[in-house]
Design a protein around this motif. Structure first.
Motif, short mmCIF file in Angstrom:
data_model
loop_
_atom_site.label_atom_id
_atom_site.label_comp_id
_atom_site.label_asym_id
_atom_site.label_seq_id
_atom_site.Cartn_x
_atom_site.Cartn_y
_atom_site.Cartn_z
N PHE A 232 -6.51 -4.94 19.16
CA PHE A 232 -6.21 -3.64 19.75
C PHE A 232 -7.09 -2.53 19.19
N GLY A 233 -8.11 -2.88 18.42
CA GLY A 233 -9.04 -1.90 17.87
C GLY A 233 -8.60 -1.33 16.54
N ARG A 234 -9.56 -0.85 15.79
CA ARG A 234 -9.34 -0.21 14.50
C ARG A 234 -8.59 -1.10 13.51
N GLY A 235 -8.90 -2.38 13.51
CA GLY A 235 -8.28 -3.29 12.55
C GLY A 235 -8.70 -2.94 11.13
N VAL A 236 -7.87 -3.28 10.17
CA VAL A 236 -8.13 -2.96 8.76
C VAL A 236 -8.96 -4.06 8.12
N HIS A 237 -10.03 -3.66 7.44
CA HIS A 237 -10.89 -4.59 6.72
C HIS A 237 -10.07 -5.27 5.62
N ASN A 238 -10.27 -6.59 5.46
CA ASN A 238 -9.54 -7.37 4.46
C ASN A 238 -8.02 -7.25 4.62
N SER A 239 -7.56 -7.27 5.85
CA SER A 239 -6.14 -7.05 6.11
C SER A 239 -5.25 -8.10 5.45
N ALA A 240 -5.67 -9.36 5.41
CA ALA A 240 -4.83 -10.38 4.79
C ALA A 240 -4.61 -10.09 3.31
N GLU A 241 -5.68 -9.68 2.62
CA GLU A 241 -5.56 -9.35 1.20
C GLU A 241 -4.71 -8.10 1.00
N VAL B 100 5.86 -6.22 6.06
CA VAL B 100 4.74 -6.13 7.00
C VAL B 100 5.30 -6.24 8.42
N VAL B 101 4.97 -5.25 9.24
CA VAL B 101 5.54 -5.15 10.58
C VAL B 101 4.42 -5.16 11.62
N SER B 102 4.61 -5.97 12.66
CA SER B 102 3.73 -5.96 13.84
C SER B 102 4.50 -5.25 14.96
N PRO B 103 4.26 -3.97 15.16
CA PRO B 103 5.08 -3.21 16.11
C PRO B 103 5.08 -3.77 17.53
N GLU B 104 3.94 -4.32 17.95
CA GLU B 104 3.87 -4.84 19.32
C GLU B 104 4.80 -6.03 19.55
N ALA B 105 5.29 -6.62 18.47
CA ALA B 105 6.20 -7.77 18.57
C ALA B 105 7.67 -7.35 18.56
N GLY C 258 17.18 0.45 -2.67
CA GLY C 258 16.31 1.53 -2.21
C GLY C 258 16.02 1.41 -0.72
N ARG C 259 15.41 2.44 -0.22
CA ARG C 259 15.03 2.44 1.19
C ARG C 259 13.82 1.53 1.39
N ALA C 260 13.61 1.14 2.60
CA ALA C 260 12.55 0.19 2.93
C ALA C 260 11.16 0.79 2.78
N ARG C 261 10.21 -0.08 2.54
CA ARG C 261 8.79 0.26 2.55
C ARG C 261 8.16 -0.58 3.66
N LEU C 262 7.40 0.07 4.52
CA LEU C 262 6.80 -0.62 5.66
C LEU C 262 5.28 -0.56 5.60
N PHE C 263 4.66 -1.66 5.95
CA PHE C 263 3.22 -1.69 6.20
C PHE C 263 3.06 -2.05 7.67
N ILE C 264 2.48 -1.16 8.45
CA ILE C 264 2.32 -1.39 9.88
C ILE C 264 1.00 -2.12 10.10
N ARG C 265 1.10 -3.36 10.51
CA ARG C 265 -0.07 -4.20 10.74
C ARG C 265 -0.80 -3.74 11.99
N ARG C 266 -2.11 -3.73 11.90
CA ARG C 266 -2.94 -3.37 13.06
C ARG C 266 -3.64 -4.64 13.52
N ASP C 267 -3.26 -5.14 14.66
CA ASP C 267 -3.90 -6.33 15.22
C ASP C 267 -5.31 -5.96 15.65
#
Length: 109
Positions: free
Chosen positions: A14-23, A35-40, A2-11
């Protein structure tokens, strides 16, 4: 395959971080998301990842900037802060025929 599934991590730096991001990241990994860190990543790699994905989940903001590359019936899921009353991305999703799902979610800022 199948095609990829991406989760764009918000550091959170840089503001607007996601609550409980690790979970949340652990949960999406169980469901086959990368899980992708676009800035990297160079922009060419970000473009390649988006163009090959069928589902992208991202916190509100620039994380979905490349979503038009998804095209057609692919999904863009945006985690919106509880204070957002106008998900501007809904207009972009309509123009590009994306299946868009805004979800209210707690954020750090």
């Amino acid at each position: 395959e199948g095609r990829a599934r991406l989760f764009i991590r918000r550091d959170p730096r840089f503001g607007r971080g996601v609550h409980n991001s690790a979970e949340l990241e652990a949960l999406v990994r169980v469901h086959g998301f990368q899980v992708v860190s676009p800035e990297a990543l160079p922009i060419a790699e970000q473009v390649r990842l988006f163009a090959g994905a069928d589902t992208v989940v991202s916190a509100w903001g620039s994380g979905l900037a490349l979503a038009p590359l998804l095209g057609g019936a692919r999904r863009a899921i945006e985690l919106l802060p509880l204070s957002v009353t106008d998900p501007w991305f809904s207009r972009q999703a309509a123009v590009h025929r994306l299946r868009y799902a805004p979800i209210a979610h707690h954020s750090y800022s």
